[in-house]
Design a protein around this motif. Structure first.
Motif, PDB file in Angstrom:
ATOM      1  N   ALA A 438      48.466   0.125  62.046  1.00 35.10           N
ATOM      2  CA  ALA A 438      49.437   1.217  62.110  1.00 35.10           C
ATOM      3  C   ALA A 438      50.620   0.818  62.979  1.00 35.10           C
ATOM      4  O   ALA A 438      50.459   0.126  63.985  1.00 35.10           O
ATOM      5  N   TYR A 439      51.802   1.257  62.553  1.00 37.20           N
ATOM      6  CA  TYR A 439      52.964   1.263  63.427  1.00 37.20           C
ATOM      7  C   TYR A 439      52.997   2.632  64.099  1.00 37.20           C
ATOM      8  O   TYR A 439      52.439   3.607  63.573  1.00 37.20           O
ATOM      9  N   TYR A 440      53.638   2.712  65.241  1.00 37.45           N
ATOM     10  CA  TYR A 440      53.660   3.996  65.943  1.00 37.45           C
ATOM     11  C   TYR A 440      54.976   4.134  66.710  1.00 37.45           C
ATOM     12  O   TYR A 440      55.747   3.171  66.857  1.00 37.45           O
ATOM     13  N   LYS A 441      55.236   5.344  67.200  1.00 39.98           N
ATOM     14  CA  LYS A 441      56.489   5.651  67.890  1.00 39.98           C
ATOM     15  C   LYS A 441      56.205   6.149  69.309  1.00 39.98           C
ATOM     16  O   LYS A 441      55.802   7.303  69.477  1.00 39.98           O
ATOM     17  N   PRO A 442      56.379   5.302  70.312  1.00 33.49           N
ATOM     18  CA  PRO A 442      56.194   5.782  71.690  1.00 33.49           C
ATOM     19  C   PRO A 442      57.187   6.898  71.993  1.00 33.49           C
ATOM     20  O   PRO A 442      58.395   6.768  71.742  1.00 33.49           O
ATOM     21  N   ASN A 497      33.767   4.684  63.308  1.00 30.77           N
ATOM     22  CA  ASN A 497      33.344   6.081  63.251  1.00 30.77           C
ATOM     23  C   ASN A 497      33.450   6.732  64.627  1.00 30.77           C
ATOM     24  O   ASN A 497      33.955   7.851  64.770  1.00 30.77           O
ATOM     25  N   ALA A 498      32.982   6.032  65.671  1.00 27.47           N
ATOM     26  CA  ALA A 498      33.060   6.572  67.025  1.00 27.47           C
ATOM     27  C   ALA A 498      34.507   6.657  67.496  1.00 27.47           C
ATOM     28  O   ALA A 498      34.912   7.611  68.181  1.00 27.47           O
ATOM     29  N   LEU A 499      35.310   5.663  67.128  1.00 26.59           N
ATOM     30  CA  LEU A 499      36.713   5.646  67.523  1.00 26.59           C
ATOM     31  C   LEU A 499      37.448   6.845  66.952  1.00 26.59           C
ATOM     32  O   LEU A 499      38.191   7.538  67.659  1.00 26.59           O
ATOM     33  N   THR A 502      36.787  10.227  68.561  1.00 27.03           N
ATOM     34  CA  THR A 502      37.297  10.415  69.917  1.00 27.03           C
ATOM     35  C   THR A 502      38.606  11.192  69.881  1.00 27.03           C
ATOM     36  O   THR A 502      39.506  10.875  69.096  1.00 27.03           O
ATOM     37  N   VAL A 503      38.717  12.212  70.713  1.00 25.24           N
ATOM     38  CA  VAL A 503      39.948  12.991  70.795  1.00 25.24           C
ATOM     39  C   VAL A 503      40.925  12.274  71.719  1.00 25.24           C
ATOM     40  O   VAL A 503      40.605  11.969  72.871  1.00 25.24           O
ATOM     41  N   GLY A 504      42.101  11.992  71.206  1.00 24.74           N
ATOM     42  CA  GLY A 504      43.093  11.277  71.987  1.00 24.74           C
ATOM     43  C   GLY A 504      43.821  12.167  72.972  1.00 24.74           C
ATOM     44  O   GLY A 504      43.782  13.399  72.884  1.00 24.74           O
ATOM     45  N   ARG A 515      43.377   7.506  65.874  1.00 23.61           N
ATOM     46  CA  ARG A 515      43.746   8.143  64.609  1.00 23.61           C
ATOM     47  C   ARG A 515      44.181   7.141  63.546  1.00 23.61           C
ATOM     48  O   ARG A 515      44.930   7.468  62.623  1.00 23.61           O
ATOM     49  N   ILE A 516      43.704   5.920  63.672  1.00 26.73           N
ATOM     50  CA  ILE A 516      43.993   4.934  62.627  1.00 26.73           C
ATOM     51  C   ILE A 516      43.292   5.349  61.331  1.00 26.73           C
ATOM     52  O   ILE A 516      42.153   5.803  61.342  1.00 26.73           O
TER      53      ILE A 516
END
Length: 533
Positions: A438-442, A497-499, A502-504, A515-516
């Motif tokens: 994933a790309y993301y936006k800080p 699955n565990a990742l 997990t709530v970020g 959330r990947i």
């Protein structure tokens, strides 16, 4: 790793040693027992006789010091030999090894200085009134960094004294399997010990080209350089080369990197290419597939550097500084290992040790001298402590060299733990893997409109079942802080699955791992639609 000790007089350990000996009650202490440790089993050492020490550590870097302090805490009598030959430029430093003096610590401080310069520029977008004539002083930064290092050197010496570790500022070489000769300023001294620990680390290599040693510097010199580096040519694109190029450019100096083969060899190559692209966007120049040929000092004082590319075309440019970052050599040849019967690995330099134990049962090694082990300070520290616990505290835990996290402190940092995509394919086969990315936006990049093109992460996992995570890779701000926590999770057999369960923490960059959802195999666009998608 060896280093140059300070000039203050060594403290007298004789009386302190008596007090320590009188108070030793550790049942696991092997003092005065003819025993060695091999694969956690006690075996007979053939050499008989009285020893001056239970353990002599050769090298006063992170791994050696950690082992020495742990051993004394468990009741052993320990001496540490520590010495470094000055660089061709004449650079020398105090107790503590490469990390403290010419490695991790000064590197991170100069990296931070460069980030602060970038933050000053960004602050205008956040309403801060900053003048246009912002400037930086190399001398002020260098002096501040060196002052901090000297304070750490002093604290380290005091800590050794307080823990009754005898510090000897001398160069150690083996005389026989149970004797080391220490060459000090006061003369020669023979040290006999039941166990020895080789923790001498390594030093940067120079290429065999005209002018390299006469006119070049390495990472051993850059952090205490007595002048501003100016326009700099960095030869080598490993993590040291890229980190130096990154903070030099961030401090306002022109930086050119000569790349012989691939950048960040040993790291995930997709991530490496992204790092190079990000650095190019920030103004660092790269010359790929090049080999330096010569360094010539001109009448102007400039250095003319000549190199060729893979088409045998010749290029040259003038620089103020040339920094070689082409790898490091372990300081094993200086130890006279043959006198102790210690064998080196097939590379002819490093030591191939099973659980830190060499082919000579009572001689051990930790840190950068080990063959095919991570050359990282925390690895040496942990291995040294565990070794001392096995030798003197009835410990049974061996060092686990798998899934060790690390970070490359380039302008946009790269943190990684576990397998690269290439290594995972090699080990498990491409059809058995699932690669999430994933790309993301800080959020902090939005207002100053900073480039988000290279903010990227990926998770390498097995395809079946709960999808055990094999590797995690992250490029972005504070990558080291982000990857550290996930490294602990991988040690606990993290699954995708565990990742995803997990709530970020929102809005953070670390939450992007939780959330990947896009896999490379799917062919879907890994770019987010919004900051919360």
């Amino acid at each position: 790793m060896p280093c140059w000790g300070s000039k203050s007089k060594s403290y007298d350990t004789k009386e302190k040693g008596k007090k320590v000996d009188a108070g030793r009650k550790n049942k696991g202490n092997l003092v005065n027992k003819e025993a060695g440790v091999l694969n956690n089993d006690v075996t007979t050492v053939t050499s008989k006789g009285n020893y001056d020490y239970d353990l002599v550590v050769i090298g006063g870097g992170s791994g050696g010091l950690a082992a020495a302090k742990e051993a004394t805490a468990l009741g052993a009598k320990v001496a540490v030999l520590d010495f470094v030959t000055p660089t061709p430029l004449g650079t020398k430093w105090g107790l503590g090894g490469t990390c403290v003096n010419v490695g991790c610590i000064p590197k991170k401080l100069m990296h931070q200085a460069a980030l602060l310069g970038e933050a000053i520029h960004d602050s205008k977008s956040y309403g801060w009134q900053v003048g246009d004539n912002v400037s930086h002083s190399w001398d002020a930064l260098r002096d501040a960094v060196q002052a901090h290092i000297k304070s750490v050197n002093w604290v380290t010496r005091v800590e050794l004294r307080d823990k009754a570790v005898e510090y000897i500022n001398g160069l150690g070489t083996f005389v026989d399997p149970h004797t080391v000769q220490a060459q000090t300023k006061q003369g020669e001294r023979l040290l006999k010990a039941k166990y020895f620990l080789i923790a001498v680390g390594g030093r940067p290599r120079y290429p065999d080209i005209p002018g390299a040693i006469q006119h070049g510097i390495t990472s051993d010199d850059i952090f205490s350089l007595n002048r501003a580096p100016g326009k700099t040519c960095i030869v080598g694109a490993g993590y040291i080369g890229l980190e130096c190029a990154g903070f030099l450019k961030g401090l306002g100096y022109d930086a050119t990197v000569l790349v012989r083969s691939v950048p960040l060899r040993g790291f995930d190559q997709q991530m490496a290419s992204i790092i190079v692209a990000e650095m190019e966007d920030k103004g660092v120049k790269f010359a790929h597939k090049t080999i330096p040929k010569s360094v010539e000092k001109l009448e102007t004082g400039k250095l003319k550097v000549t190199w060729t590319d893979d088409q045998n075309q010749e290029f040259s440019d003038e620089f103020d500084t040339i920094l070689f970052a082409i790898g490091r050599r372990p300081l094993t040849k200086e130890l006279n290992l043959e006198n102790a019967g210690v064998k080196v690995a097939e590379d002819g330099e490093k030591i191939d040790a099973d659980n830190e134990q060499t082919n000579v049962p009572h001689i051990y090694a930790v840190g950068d001298v080990l063959y095919k082990k991570p050359e990282l300070t925390p690895v040496a520290i942990h291995a040294g402590r565990l070794l001392s616990r096995r030798l003197f505290g009835n410990g049974t835990v061996n060092m686990d060299y798998e899934n060790v996290a690390t970070t490359v402190f380039t302008p946009l940092e790269y943190g990684a733990v576990g397998l690269s995509e290439e290594k995972a394919i090699e080990r498990f086969g491409e059809d058995n893997l699932e690669i999430y990315h994933a790309y993301y936006k800080p959020t902090e990049f939005f207002i100053p409109q900073k480039n988000i093109t290279h903010c990227y992460l990926k998770v390498v996992a097995l395809r079946e079942g709960d999808q055990k995570v094999l590797g995690m890779h992250f490029i972005g701000p504070q990558a080291g802080e982000v990857i550290q926590g996930f490294a602990a999770a991988i040690k606990c057999n993290l699954t995708v699955n565990a990742l995803l369960s997990t709530v970020g923490i929102h809005p953070t960059i670390a939450e992007e791992f939780t959330r990947i959802s896009v896999t490379k195999r799917s062919g879907k666009d890994p770019n987010p639609a919004s900051c919360c998608s």
